[in-house]
Design an enzyme around this catalytic site. Structure first.
Site, PDB file in Angstrom:
ATOM      1  N   HIS A 184      55.623  -4.006 112.732  1.00  0.00           N
ATOM      2  CA  HIS A 184      56.619  -3.700 113.759  1.00  0.00           C
ATOM      3  C   HIS A 184      58.025  -3.751 113.175  1.00  0.00           C
ATOM      4  CE1 HIS A 184      53.185  -4.914 116.308  1.00  0.00           C
ATOM      5  NE2 HIS A 184      53.714  -4.095 117.197  1.00  0.00           N
ATOM      6  N   ASP A 254      49.322   4.356 114.736  1.00  0.00           N
ATOM      7  CA  ASP A 254      49.997   3.277 115.430  1.00  0.00           C
ATOM      8  C   ASP A 254      51.358   3.819 115.866  1.00  0.00           C
ATOM      9  OD1 ASP A 254      50.507   0.775 116.497  1.00  0.00           O
ATOM     10  OD2 ASP A 254      50.039  -0.323 114.660  1.00  0.00           O
TER      11      ASP A 254
END
Length: 344
Positions: A184, A254
């Site tokens: 992230h 993702d």
């Protein structure tokens, strides 16, 4: 007609600008986060409004991350309190058969809960195998540290979802458990030899290669491709995901807005599709970024469309089940988690 991306939304209602965007570039799916969910009726209305704007048929995917533990977008009172994957790993140490049964029945219970809200896809189970010293972004989201155990429990979860007409998305193929950074925020780089990765990280995904959908990892595996993360690497997708692992299901990236990736959002979307993903996933609900992604991707066609329809066939399945037994198994898993917390 659907374009090769899945989109998020900004908030609890569909804005006129978002509705116009969805009509002009219908995505293959929608992903929901806690910011989009305040009540059961509100969730149903939001999903219905999106479906209307898209002109969605039965195959439109409505995704959520409802793993349990740290990662569940629907928390009480919107959803059941769910234990983390690690609880099933602890139960597995005591009784493997009981752990698999509990994992299946709880997933089947969650599937019914999700379907009642118009949600038909769960981004779970996590098949990553963490190692000592890895970043804790996976941590208790894993079903253990033994690849065979992870595969056994992951299969039970996936089959529970499918029995309830919910599409499971195994993640993060070909493995995120060894990463020392959170994708992230940073780009993880894994330097282990190919043979080690085959025996550990890749093994649960190979064992579940028959699953209908998977999400890629923003992780560089230098033994395969020194320059590109798996999500944007043609070599990783071709040689490992589609080749060695043998996965021929629907492949999505993702989240494109994660900081492991760089470049404009249109470039990111083109990169994951060029690498071999069927769908680009964009989650943060920023309309300008959503528009960039939509402008960069084609309509679903060819093998991507075939895989999409094959995955969506799961949505038409609804096997009968014993609600009381499923709730009992959920209590068992929660009890295992509590006993561990009290012992440390």
């Amino acid at each position: 007609m659907a374009y090769a991306f899945i989109t998020g939304l900004a908030g609890e209602t569909l804005s006129p600008a978002e509705a116009s965007f969805l009509r002009s570039a219908p995505p293959a799916g929608l992903i929901l986060f806690a910011r989009n969910c305040t009540s059961h009726e509100q969730i149903r209305r939001l999903v219905a409004d999106v479906r209307e704007a898209v002109g969605a048929g039965d195959d439109f995917l409505v995704l959520i991350d409802q793993e349990g533990g740290r990662v569940q977008r629907l928390r009480p009172p919107l959803g059941r309190a769910l234990p983390p994957a690690q609880s099933y790993a602890r139960l597995f140490a005591e009784d493997p058969a009981l752990a698999r049964e509990a994992a299946f029945h709880v997933a089947r219970l969650v599937a019914d809960d999700l379907r009642s809200l118009g949600i038909n896809t769960d981004c779970a189970p996590v098949l990553d195998v963490p190692i000592p010293g890895a970043h804790d972004i996976i941590g208790d989201r894993a079903y253990g540290t033994d690849p065979e155990q992870v595969a056994a429990l992951g299969r039970a979860v996936a089959e529970g979802f499918m029995a309830g007409g919910v599409l499971p998305v195994i993640k993060h193929i070909p493995g995120h458990g060894r990463a020392t950074k959170d994708s992230h925020h940073d780009l993880p780089i894994v330097t282990e030899p190919h043979a080690v990765l085959t025996a550990t990280d890749f093994a649960p995904f190979k064992a579940l290669a028959d699953m209908p959908a998977a999400m890629t990892a923003h992780v560089v595996f230098t033994a395969i491709d020194e320059a590109q993360p798996a999500s944007t690497s043609r070599r990783v997708t071709r040689e490992i995901i589609r080749g060695e692992i043998g996965f021929d299901g629907l492949l999505m990236s993702d989240d494109l807005s994660m900081k492991a990736l760089s470049g404009a959002f249109g470039e990111r979307a083109r990169a994951v599709l060029a690498a071999g993903s069927d769908l680009a996933l964009h989650c943060n609900g920023v309309l300008a970024e959503m528009e960039e992604v939509a402008a960069a991707v084609p309509e679903l066609a060819g093998d991507a469309l075939r895989r999409f329809h094959a995955a969506a066939a799961v949505l038409r399945r609804r096997d009968p089940y014993d609600l009381a037994k499923a709730e009992m198994q959920l209590g068992l898993a929660i009890g295992t988690d509590r006993r561990h917390a009290e012992s440390v």
